[in-house]
Design an enzyme around this catalytic site. Structure first.
Site, mmCIF file in Angstrom:
data_model
loop_
_atom_site.group_PDB
_atom_site.id
_atom_site.type_symbol
_atom_site.label_atom_id
_atom_site.label_comp_id
_atom_site.label_asym_id
_atom_site.label_seq_id
_atom_site.Cartn_x
_atom_site.Cartn_y
_atom_site.Cartn_z
ATOM 1 N N VAL A 24 -7.268 -38.608 -17.705
ATOM 2 C CA VAL A 24 -8.173 -39.633 -17.292
ATOM 3 C C VAL A 24 -7.832 -40.703 -16.431
ATOM 4 C CG1 VAL A 24 -9.899 -41.407 -18.449
ATOM 5 C CG2 VAL A 24 -9.546 -39.379 -19.631
ATOM 6 N N GLY A 49 -13.134 -26.049 -28.656
ATOM 7 C CA GLY A 49 -11.608 -26.931 -29.101
ATOM 8 C C GLY A 49 -11.516 -27.949 -27.830
ATOM 9 N N CYS A 66 -10.752 -33.163 -26.490
ATOM 10 C CA CYS A 66 -11.795 -34.201 -26.836
ATOM 11 C C CYS A 66 -12.684 -33.774 -28.094
ATOM 12 C CB CYS A 66 -12.718 -34.396 -25.802
ATOM 13 S SG CYS A 66 -11.457 -34.649 -24.292
ATOM 14 N N LYS A 86 -11.080 -33.801 -31.968
ATOM 15 C CA LYS A 86 -10.959 -35.276 -32.039
ATOM 16 C C LYS A 86 -11.796 -36.200 -32.246
ATOM 17 C CE LYS A 86 -8.687 -37.356 -28.654
ATOM 18 N NZ LYS A 86 -9.262 -38.674 -28.242
HETATM 19 C C1 UGA Z 1 -15.537 -32.750 -23.123
HETATM 20 C C2 UGA Z 1 -16.763 -33.063 -22.452
HETATM 21 O O1 UGA Z 1 -17.455 -32.183 -21.822
HETATM 22 C C3 UGA Z 1 -16.741 -34.229 -21.434
HETATM 23 O O2 UGA Z 1 -17.936 -34.840 -20.884
HETATM 24 C C4 UGA Z 1 -16.014 -35.559 -21.958
HETATM 25 O O3 UGA Z 1 -15.800 -36.183 -20.971
HETATM 26 C C5 UGA Z 1 -14.451 -35.045 -22.579
HETATM 27 O O4 UGA Z 1 -14.821 -33.866 -23.417
HETATM 28 C C6 UGA Z 1 -13.778 -35.999 -23.108
HETATM 29 O O5 UGA Z 1 -14.017 -36.757 -24.169
HETATM 30 O O6 UGA Z 1 -12.783 -36.429 -22.187
HETATM 31 P P1 UGA Z 1 -13.640 -30.999 -22.046
HETATM 32 O O7 UGA Z 1 -13.044 -31.186 -23.431
HETATM 33 O O8 UGA Z 1 -12.792 -30.767 -20.813
HETATM 34 O O9 UGA Z 1 -14.658 -31.960 -21.821
HETATM 35 O O10 UGA Z 1 -14.171 -29.353 -22.210
HETATM 36 P P2 UGA Z 1 -15.597 -28.931 -22.434
HETATM 37 O O11 UGA Z 1 -15.930 -28.296 -20.764
HETATM 38 O O12 UGA Z 1 -16.532 -29.896 -22.673
HETATM 39 O O13 UGA Z 1 -15.386 -27.791 -23.138
HETATM 40 C C7 UGA Z 1 -15.222 -28.205 -24.636
HETATM 41 C C8 UGA Z 1 -15.240 -26.710 -25.545
HETATM 42 O O14 UGA Z 1 -16.451 -26.208 -25.596
HETATM 43 C C9 UGA Z 1 -14.272 -25.938 -24.955
HETATM 44 O O15 UGA Z 1 -13.358 -24.898 -25.916
HETATM 45 C C10 UGA Z 1 -15.164 -24.745 -24.187
HETATM 46 O O16 UGA Z 1 -14.741 -23.373 -24.000
HETATM 47 C C11 UGA Z 1 -16.417 -24.675 -25.242
HETATM 48 N N1 UGA Z 1 -17.700 -24.381 -24.461
HETATM 49 C C12 UGA Z 1 -18.275 -25.149 -23.502
HETATM 50 C C13 UGA Z 1 -18.264 -23.322 -25.079
HETATM 51 O O17 UGA Z 1 -17.798 -22.831 -25.860
HETATM 52 N N2 UGA Z 1 -19.517 -22.947 -24.502
HETATM 53 C C14 UGA Z 1 -20.354 -23.816 -23.475
HETATM 54 O O18 UGA Z 1 -21.153 -23.296 -23.025
HETATM 55 C C15 UGA Z 1 -19.493 -24.714 -22.997
#
Ligand code: UGA
Length: 417
Positions: A7, A248, A251, A254
């Site tokens: 970040v 997973g 973010c 947690k």
């Molecule tokens: C997430 C949020 O999307 C951000 O907006 C936030 O700022 C960030 O956490 C944070 O709190 O710092 P991130 O952890 O990078 O971002 O990942 P995501 O892209 O949100 O994906 C999270 C999980 O959901 C992954 O395991 C991903 O594979 C899964 N996912 C996501 C799915 O299974 N299906 C989807 O359609 C989208």
């Protein structure tokens, strides 16, 4: 910028790109040295280029430890980690330490900005450490996704600023003046809650999508069509509806647990979110069950090829990765793992780490796609069919064309397909 992690580093380079002069501070001198040479320790699209440009333009520099730079800073962003305590609550040690370390240097009228995801009430905690009327503390949560953090920073859906001091909030909002986004100015507790509520809602949406995928398997519906059908409804929206092996990363797991804890401490049982978290655990097991079923009901002595280990594609982050949880279960149930991931350099303990996806598939009794790396969608079913022991494909990311794999003699199981 205090803390040059994912970040802090993104925020530092992007604020410099917006025209500000930024000093990135980190406790790790080796990291600071590398960053000043333009070497980025994480896989993050566009970050290396923008950091190098800003270093060259002399709008960005990295320093080790607190120094004179704080004395002249108008804004001090706290981007330090907030790890999880054993009970799931967020640990504020680093925030407290950082705020305390700043004390001797803070200039009058400077603003401390909480960027880290911190429990509701943390802005007040920092205010109590600082205890000065001429210094303001503002909450300004980030909504950056790993892998597209630079894009998300420069094209946000909204900018949230929380402060009890309207002028301080406006000064922080003005930092983003050149970005065309709606600004929401509110009190600090609301800003802090927005961050948790956003992640909790997205996690809920994903658990819901995974539950509907399970339902589809029972009733013979197709999840791709079902999600397309509901996603077109603007009230629902078509993003974050892709089923998978469970959610997973650093973010969602947690922050959802922390929010349950925050609610509990405030006297509210957040039953809905507890269900969302529990369901995610079930989703990991559902994928393990699919693999076990494919190999005939027992995993003992079976070779499983696991393609993808990171928590999602386009990152090298293994934190709270569903793939690792599934690998752990497969191993516990007696399977041998041959794994491959394009960005993970270090082999996992007791896991055979292979150089290519095809190598990982050699003599496999089943193949599991755990991360949606685009290269897996390009695998040739015939070529892979020639190296495996048995032709079973478990596509936990729904990225393959099922018919192609079935035509090559594979059994195919997706999620809700
Ligand atoms: C997430 C949020 O999307 C951000 O907006 C936030 O700022 C960030 O956490 C944070 O709190 O710092 P991130 O952890 O990078 O971002 O990942 P995501 O892209 O949100 O994906 C999270 C999980 O959901 C992954 O395991 C991903 O594979 C899964 N996912 C996501 C799915 O299974 N299906 C989807 O359609 C989208």
């Amino acid at each position: 910028m205090v803390g040059a992690g994912y970040v802090g580093l993104t925020t530092a380079s992007c604020l410099a790109q917006l025209g500000h002069t930024v000093v990135g501070i980190d406790v790790d001198p080796i990291k600071v040295h590398r960053l000043n040479n333009g070497e980025i320790p994480i896989v993050e699209e566009g970050l290396e280029a923008i950091t190098q440009q800003m270093l060259e333009a002399k709008r960005l520099v990295f320093q080790h430890g607190y120094s004179d730079s704080i004395k002249v800073a108008e804004f001090i962003f706290l981007c330090v980690p907030t790890p999880q305590d054993e009970d799931g609550s967020a640990d504020l040690t680093y925030i407290r330490e950082a705020a305390t370390s700043l004390l001797p240097y803070l200039a009058s009228e400077s603003i401390i900005v909480n960027k880290s995801t911190v429990p509701v009430g943390s802005t007040l905690v920092v205010e109590e450490i600082v205890r000065r009327d001429d210094i303001f503390v503002v909450s300004n949560p980030e909504f950056l996704r790993e892998g597209s953090a630079v894009h998300d920073f420069l094209n946000p859906d909204r900018i949230v600023v929380g402060s009890s001091n309207k002028r301080a909030a406006q000064r922080v909002a003005d930092l983003y003046q050149s970005i065309n986004a709606q600004v929401i100015i509110c009190d600090p507790a609301s800003a802090e809650t927005i961050k948790y509520a956003a992640n909790a809602f997205l996690a809920t949406k994903l658990s819901f999508a995974n539950a509907i995928a399970a339902l589809c398997e029972h009733v013979g519906a197709n999840i791709d069509d079902v999600m397309d059908g509901i996603g077109q409804d603007k009230r629902i929206g078509n993003q974050f509806l892709k089923p998978g092996p469970g959610w997973g990363g650093s973010c969602f797991p947690k922050d959802t647990r922390a929010l349950v804890k925050i609610a509990e401490s405030a006297g509210y049982d957040f039953e809905l979110l507890r269900g969302v978290i529990d369901f995610n655990e079930i989703q990991f097991d559902r994928i393990v069950d699919k693999v076990r079923k494919a190999v005939g009901g027992t995993l003992t002595g079976k070779n499983i090829a696991v393609l993808g280990l990171t928590f999602k594609a386009h990152t090298n982050d293994l934190r709270d990765s569903p793939a690792l949880r599934i690998v752990e279960q497969l191993k516990l149930q007696g399977a041998t793992i041959n794994a491959y991931d394009p960005t993970v350099a270090n082999p996992l303990p007791q896991t055979n780490f292979c150089e290519t996806a095809k190598d990982a598939c050699a003599s496999a009794d089943a193949i599991l796609i755990a991360t949606e790396w685009p290269e897996f969608a390009l695998l040739n079913p015939k070529e892979i069919g020639n190296v495996v022991r048995s032709k079973h494909m478990i596509d936990a990311r729904n990225i393959l064309e099922a018919d192609l794999w079935r035509a090559a003699g594979f059994t195919y199981q997706g999620v809700g397909r």
